[in-house]
Scaffold this motif. Structure first.
Motif, PDB file in Angstrom:
ATOM      1  N   PHE A   1      20.520   2.561  64.078  1.00 51.94           N
ATOM      2  CA  PHE A   1      19.084   2.834  64.023  1.00 51.94           C
ATOM      3  C   PHE A   1      18.525   3.033  65.426  1.00 51.94           C
ATOM      4  O   PHE A   1      18.966   2.386  66.373  1.00 51.94           O
ATOM      5  CB  PHE A   1      18.355   1.687  63.316  1.00 51.94           C
ATOM      6  N   LYS A   2      17.544   3.915  65.536  1.00 51.17           N
ATOM      7  CA  LYS A   2      16.923   4.205  66.825  1.00 51.17           C
ATOM      8  C   LYS A   2      16.053   3.050  67.307  1.00 51.17           C
ATOM      9  O   LYS A   2      15.885   2.853  68.505  1.00 51.17           O
ATOM     10  CB  LYS A   2      16.096   5.487  66.748  1.00 51.17           C
ATOM     11  N   LYS A   3      15.495   2.291  66.370  1.00 44.94           N
ATOM     12  CA  LYS A   3      14.656   1.149  66.722  1.00 44.94           C
ATOM     13  C   LYS A   3      15.063  -0.051  65.863  1.00 44.94           C
ATOM     14  O   LYS A   3      15.449   0.099  64.705  1.00 44.94           O
ATOM     15  CB  LYS A   3      13.177   1.455  66.477  1.00 44.94           C
ATOM     16  N   GLU A   4      14.941  -1.218  66.446  1.00 43.49           N
ATOM     17  CA  GLU A   4      15.287  -2.450  65.731  1.00 43.49           C
ATOM     18  C   GLU A   4      14.388  -2.654  64.509  1.00 43.49           C
ATOM     19  O   GLU A   4      14.824  -3.142  63.474  1.00 43.49           O
ATOM     20  CB  GLU A   4      15.173  -3.645  66.672  1.00 43.49           C
ATOM     21  N   VAL A   5      13.125  -2.234  64.599  1.00 47.30           N
ATOM     22  CA  VAL A   5      12.199  -2.383  63.481  1.00 47.30           C
ATOM     23  C   VAL A   5      12.656  -1.545  62.280  1.00 47.30           C
ATOM     24  O   VAL A   5      12.498  -1.963  61.128  1.00 47.30           O
ATOM     25  CB  VAL A   5      10.744  -2.051  63.904  1.00 47.30           C
ATOM     26  N   TYR A   6      13.236  -0.370  62.529  1.00 46.70           N
ATOM     27  CA  TYR A   6      13.762   0.462  61.446  1.00 46.70           C
ATOM     28  C   TYR A   6      14.917  -0.251  60.742  1.00 46.70           C
ATOM     29  O   TYR A   6      15.008  -0.243  59.513  1.00 46.70           O
ATOM     30  CB  TYR A   6      14.258   1.814  61.965  1.00 46.70           C
ATOM     31  N   LYS A   7      15.764  -0.844  61.521  1.00 42.15           N
ATOM     32  CA  LYS A   7      16.917  -1.572  60.966  1.00 42.15           C
ATOM     33  C   LYS A   7      16.447  -2.738  60.095  1.00 42.15           C
ATOM     34  O   LYS A   7      16.955  -2.941  58.991  1.00 42.15           O
ATOM     35  CB  LYS A   7      17.807  -2.081  62.093  1.00 42.15           C
TER      36      LYS A   7
ATOM     37  N   ASP B   1      20.392   7.283  64.807  1.00 42.36           N
ATOM     38  CA  ASP B   1      21.051   7.989  65.901  1.00 42.36           C
ATOM     39  C   ASP B   1      22.260   8.677  65.271  1.00 42.36           C
ATOM     40  O   ASP B   1      23.187   8.014  64.808  1.00 42.36           O
ATOM     41  CB  ASP B   1      21.487   6.991  66.965  1.00 42.36           C
TER      42      ASP B   1
ATOM     43  N   TRP C   1      15.163   8.113  61.764  1.00 45.94           N
ATOM     44  CA  TRP C   1      15.378   6.698  62.032  1.00 45.94           C
ATOM     45  C   TRP C   1      16.763   6.429  62.610  1.00 45.94           C
ATOM     46  O   TRP C   1      16.991   5.387  63.195  1.00 45.94           O
ATOM     47  CB  TRP C   1      15.231   5.896  60.739  1.00 45.94           C
TER      48      TRP C   1
END
Length: 167
Positions: free
Chosen positions: A140-146, A49, A47
């Motif tokens: 985070f690699k994706k905003e949804v993960y954050k 970077d 999840w």
């Protein structure tokens, strides 16, 4: 409480701490407790970077220790978790005092001055310890993960969410 065959009443943490825990844990002044398993899980799930993450953490952590003149660092692992701490992998283990993993952290949490954590529901009821988080370092690699991570953090820490400071 099944272990002690005792029905809990509306008494304070201090009542149960004195009643059931003979083992005394001496927390030194100006101390830091680290509670972390979640960061390693985020890394494992890919999840985050990780570019410069470790180096940025070591720099910020070192500055944090100097700024607050912290010489006593403690670590408490979760009794049922098999996940290893990312933070522990980044610092010198000789400087760490490891607490018994079976001892409930809630009983001694307010004896610490500072706490660096990833996510822990144990922090929901503390009022004295100053809470520090690595959120400004987590990319985070994706905003949804954050968003998922932040929702879990808010849910686990409760009203103390507003007391969190970046490291």
């Amino acid at each position: 409480n099944r272990k002690y065959q005792f029905k809990c009443k509306n008494n304070s943490w201090q009542f149960y701490k004195k009643k059931y825990f003979i083992e005394k844990i001496n927390i030194k002044k100006n101390s830091l407790i680290i509670i972390d398993e979640t960061i390693s899980l985020l890394i494992e799930k890919d999840w985050l970077d990780m570019k410069d993450f470790s180096e940025n953490f070591r720099i910020k952590f070192s500055k944090f220790l100097k700024r607050h003149r912290i010489k006593n660092i403690y670590y408490k692992s979760h009794p049922t978790s098999e996940i290893k701490s990312f933070i522990l992998k980044q610092i010198d283990l000789k400087k760490i005092n490891f607490l018994n993993q079976n001892f409930p952290i809630e009983f001694i949490l307010d004896d610490f001055n500072y706490c660096i954590f990833s996510i822990s529901s144990s922090l929901a009821f503390t009022r004295k310890v100053k809470l520090y988080h690595l959120s400004d370092l987590l990319k985070f690699k994706k905003e949804v993960y954050k968003k998922k991570y932040e929702n879990l953090l808010k849910k686990n820490i409760g009203k103390n969410y507003l007391r969190i400071t970046n490291i």
